[in-house]
Design a protein around this motif. Structure first.
Motif, PDB file in Angstrom:
ATOM      1  N   SER A 210       0.838  -1.199   0.000  1.00 55.37           N
ATOM      2  CA  SER A 210       0.000   0.000   0.000  1.00 55.37           C
ATOM      3  C   SER A 210       0.877   1.256   0.000  1.00 55.37           C
ATOM      4  O   SER A 210       2.017   1.234   0.447  1.00 55.37           O
ATOM      5  N   VAL A 211       0.284   2.374  -0.445  1.00 54.94           N
ATOM      6  CA  VAL A 211       1.067   3.602  -0.642  1.00 54.94           C
ATOM      7  C   VAL A 211       0.974   4.597   0.512  1.00 54.94           C
ATOM      8  O   VAL A 211       1.684   5.601   0.528  1.00 54.94           O
ATOM      9  N   PHE A 212       0.113   4.355   1.489  1.00 55.55           N
ATOM     10  CA  PHE A 212      -0.204   5.387   2.470  1.00 55.55           C
ATOM     11  C   PHE A 212       0.991   5.875   3.281  1.00 55.55           C
ATOM     12  O   PHE A 212       1.229   7.079   3.403  1.00 55.55           O
ATOM     13  N   ILE A 220       5.349  11.514  -1.662  1.00 56.10           N
ATOM     14  CA  ILE A 220       5.604  10.819  -2.933  1.00 56.10           C
ATOM     15  C   ILE A 220       4.639   9.639  -3.078  1.00 56.10           C
ATOM     16  O   ILE A 220       4.534   8.801  -2.177  1.00 56.10           O
ATOM     17  N   PHE A 221       3.927   9.601  -4.206  1.00 52.35           N
ATOM     18  CA  PHE A 221       3.092   8.443  -4.531  1.00 52.35           C
ATOM     19  C   PHE A 221       3.969   7.478  -5.310  1.00 52.35           C
ATOM     20  O   PHE A 221       4.222   7.658  -6.495  1.00 52.35           O
ATOM     21  N   ASP A 222       4.490   6.474  -4.601  1.00 51.42           N
ATOM     22  CA  ASP A 222       5.490   5.572  -5.175  1.00 51.42           C
ATOM     23  C   ASP A 222       4.821   4.301  -5.701  1.00 51.42           C
ATOM     24  O   ASP A 222       4.416   3.423  -4.931  1.00 51.42           O
ATOM     25  N   GLU A 223       4.714   4.186  -7.026  1.00 50.77           N
ATOM     26  CA  GLU A 223       4.068   3.018  -7.624  1.00 50.77           C
ATOM     27  C   GLU A 223       4.868   1.740  -7.402  1.00 50.77           C
ATOM     28  O   GLU A 223       4.326   0.638  -7.511  1.00 50.77           O
ATOM     29  N   ASN A 224       6.155   1.879  -7.086  1.00 48.06           N
ATOM     30  CA  ASN A 224       6.967   0.690  -6.791  1.00 48.06           C
ATOM     31  C   ASN A 224       6.524   0.013  -5.489  1.00 48.06           C
ATOM     32  O   ASN A 224       6.857  -1.140  -5.241  1.00 48.06           O
ATOM     33  N   GLU A 225       5.818   0.765  -4.650  1.00 48.40           N
ATOM     34  CA  GLU A 225       5.338   0.202  -3.383  1.00 48.40           C
ATOM     35  C   GLU A 225       4.071  -0.629  -3.578  1.00 48.40           C
ATOM     36  O   GLU A 225       3.646  -1.328  -2.659  1.00 48.40           O
ATOM     37  N   GLY A 233      -9.228  -5.090   3.784  1.00 48.60           N
ATOM     38  CA  GLY A 233      -9.881  -3.948   4.409  1.00 48.60           C
ATOM     39  C   GLY A 233      -8.996  -2.752   4.685  1.00 48.60           C
ATOM     40  O   GLY A 233      -9.502  -1.673   4.998  1.00 48.60           O
ATOM     41  N   ILE A 234      -7.668  -2.904   4.599  1.00 52.35           N
ATOM     42  CA  ILE A 234      -6.792  -1.751   4.816  1.00 52.35           C
ATOM     43  C   ILE A 234      -5.778  -1.662   3.679  1.00 52.35           C
ATOM     44  O   ILE A 234      -5.520  -2.631   2.981  1.00 52.35           O
ATOM     45  N   GLY A 235      -5.185  -0.462   3.539  1.00 52.42           N
ATOM     46  CA  GLY A 235      -4.218  -0.228   2.469  1.00 52.42           C
ATOM     47  C   GLY A 235      -4.915   0.086   1.158  1.00 52.42           C
ATOM     48  O   GLY A 235      -6.053  -0.333   0.924  1.00 52.42           O
ATOM     49  N   GLU A 236      -4.222   0.816   0.288  1.00 48.90           N
ATOM     50  CA  GLU A 236      -4.767   1.138  -1.032  1.00 48.90           C
ATOM     51  C   GLU A 236      -3.641   1.374  -2.029  1.00 48.90           C
ATOM     52  O   GLU A 236      -2.507   1.658  -1.659  1.00 48.90           O
ATOM     53  N   ASP A 237      -4.000   1.257  -3.320  1.00 48.29           N
ATOM     54  CA  ASP A 237      -3.083   1.612  -4.403  1.00 48.29           C
ATOM     55  C   ASP A 237      -3.519   2.917  -5.055  1.00 48.29           C
ATOM     56  O   ASP A 237      -3.090   3.252  -6.152  1.00 48.29           O
ATOM     57  N   ILE A 238      -4.427   3.641  -4.374  1.00 44.73           N
ATOM     58  CA  ILE A 238      -4.874   4.970  -4.805  1.00 44.73           C
ATOM     59  C   ILE A 238      -4.858   5.875  -3.576  1.00 44.73           C
ATOM     60  O   ILE A 238      -4.620   5.416  -2.459  1.00 44.73           O
ATOM     61  N   LEU A 239      -5.130   7.170  -3.780  1.00 44.71           N
ATOM     62  CA  LEU A 239      -5.240   8.110  -2.666  1.00 44.71           C
ATOM     63  C   LEU A 239      -6.690   8.599  -2.590  1.00 44.71           C
ATOM     64  O   LEU A 239      -7.062   9.548  -3.271  1.00 44.71           O
ATOM     65  N   PRO A 240      -7.523   7.952  -1.781  1.00 45.77           N
ATOM     66  CA  PRO A 240      -8.924   8.369  -1.680  1.00 45.77           C
ATOM     67  C   PRO A 240      -9.051   9.782  -1.106  1.00 45.77           C
ATOM     68  O   PRO A 240      -8.255  10.197  -0.263  1.00 45.77           O
TER      69      PRO A 240
END
Length: 453
Positions: A210-212, A220-225, A233-240
């Motif tokens: 996840s990126v949080f 930094i929004f790191d796509e490598n993460e 239920g937790i973590g995301e690959d976007i920024l809500p």
């Protein structure tokens, strides 16, 4: 008479329960806000009602309409309860990593369930974000909830969950710890609590993949993460939009294994049967223990019920397959004890290579011992067969004895696992275990890896 007019009126006012054994190493009062007491058995009931009522009020959701949402299961359950009471149809789009129990429950309460692959980009047309939006565009008289960016989500927790926690702790709360997915709970509760006391610390629990955490610390929004993970239920690959990072004092990340192990520990040590994100929260809480003082009051939120994970975290086979089960594996017999009754698949020296290939496909195995009337005389594995095929396209019709390698080493049941491990080399991919009754079992590198803690 004391009764509710419908099930929606029972949402909220969930209990705050002191945790004891599982947080013994934390020098503070730790209280769990147990959201499984909501009728849909999760914290998501709160925002489901709020989002629907706000959409009704401004005309986005019309009578007889269809509610469409991408969900990990719990929001879908909350929406289903409201849809039943208010007379709406519901389509839930869910990723295939979610538990079967969640999917079955959604269907049981009348939702249509559409399952999408987990391991795709959010912008991929197959992702549950994309499919949800497409269905909303294609379905007449429909409303796409979009809990990630629907600010009624965090508003529900600002109006309900935050005030409940403040009242239940008599304003003495010093820390709030919660898993972060859509961000509604942490942002809504966090905003209310910080308005009451700016010194209250708000900690988010994140997961690897996840990126949080990195985004909060660096911007930094790191796509490598971003990579696939098991924790639900937790973590995301976007920024809500619901995640207000300015309200969050910090994040800690918890591994899939720790989240699963601590989910079971909560049930066994506190008699509270809760879900996967609660396990992550408790492990995260323990990782943060140096931040707490004896006079502190720490509230951790338990999102949902363990009943939605009986086929996963509460299933020994599922845990064992992923190396999550904490077992004491010291001998060869410990590695094979759960499948010791399975027949050893062999191939004879005079059989054809094609027979060995067929057996590998049928039983989904990569190594086979070779036998003759005297016992074990050789072995074949998929690498050997591939090399032989490259050298000779007609190898499939040759006898096994022409392509076989050395026989696998044989050990006793009580052989220490360290000694077994030393027998694996570049040239040797398996070890046979003598069961003592003329029968044998096989241990592969995969079995050894699965035993590593």
């Amino acid at each position: 008479m004391d009764f509710s007019n419908n099930i929606l009126e029972t949402i909220g006012n969930t209990p705050l329960v002191k945790l004891n054994k599982i947080v013994a190493e934390i020098d503070a009062l730790v209280l769990a806000k147990v959201e499984t007491f909501n009728p849909g058995n999760s914290v998501k009931d709160r925002m489901a009602v709020k989002m629907i009522e706000d959409a009704e009020a401004d005309g986005r959701l019309k009578p007889g309409g269809t509610i469409i949402e991408g969900t990990s299961g719990n929001t879908g359950m909350g929406l289903a309860l409201v849809a039943i009471i208010k007379g709406y149809k519901l389509i839930c789009v869910i990723s295939d990593k979610q538990s079967k129990e969640k999917m079955d429950i959604l269907r049981a309460v009348g939702a249509k369930v559409v399952v999408c692959p987990t391991d795709v980009e959010p912008t991929d047309p197959r992702s549950y974000y994309s499919v949800s939006k497409r269905l909303a565009e294609e379905t007449p008289n429909s409303w796409y909830v979009n809990q990630y960016d629907n600010m009624s989500n965090s508003l529900a927790h600002y109006e309900q969950t935050g005030p409940e926690i403040w009242k239940q702790t008599d304003g003495k709360i010093t820390h709030f710890v919660v898993g972060v997915g859509t961000g509604g709970t942490i942002s809504g509760v966090g905003r209310y609590l910080k308005e009451k006391n700016p010194n209250i610390k708000i900690w988010g629990i994140d997961t690897y993949g996840s990126v949080f955490k990195k985004y909060h610390e660096t911007g930094i929004f790191d796509e490598n993460e971003i990579y696939s993970y098991i924790t639900e239920g937790i973590g995301e690959d976007i920024l809500p939009k619901n995640v207000d990072f300015s309200l969050i004092d910090g994040f800690t990340k918890v591994t899939d294994k720790d989240a699963a192990v601590y989910t079971r520990k909560i049930a066994l040590e506190e008699a509270i049967f809760v879900g996967n994100s609660a396990g992550a929260c408790i492990k995260g809480l323990l990782q943060l223990k140096e931040h707490f003082k004896p006079e502190d009051v720490v509230v951790v939120l338990f999102h949902d019920s363990g009943s939605r994970y009986v086929g996963k975290m509460f299933n020994d086979d599922w845990m064992r397959e992923r190396g999550f089960l904490e077992e004491n594996i010291t001998k060869a017999e410990d590695v094979i004890k759960d499948h010791i009754d399975k027949q050893l698949i062999v191939v004879r020296t005079e059989e054809l290579v094609s027979h060995a290939i067929e057996r590998m496909r049928k039983y989904k195995i990569s190594q086979i011992p070779v036998v003759d009337i005297n016992g074990f005389v050789g072995s074949v594995d998929e690498t050997d067969l591939f090399r032989s095929y490259v050298a000779d396209k007609n190898v499939a019709e040759k006898p096994i004895k022409e392509v076989m390698g050395k026989p696998f080493p044989i050990v006793k049941l009580g052989t220490p696992i360290e000694e077994v491990s030393k027998l694996f080399t570049k040239e040797n991919d398996a070890v046979l275990v003598d069961l003592g009754n003329g029968n044998h079992h096989i241990i592969t590198k995969y079995d050894i890896i699965g035993a590593i803690k």
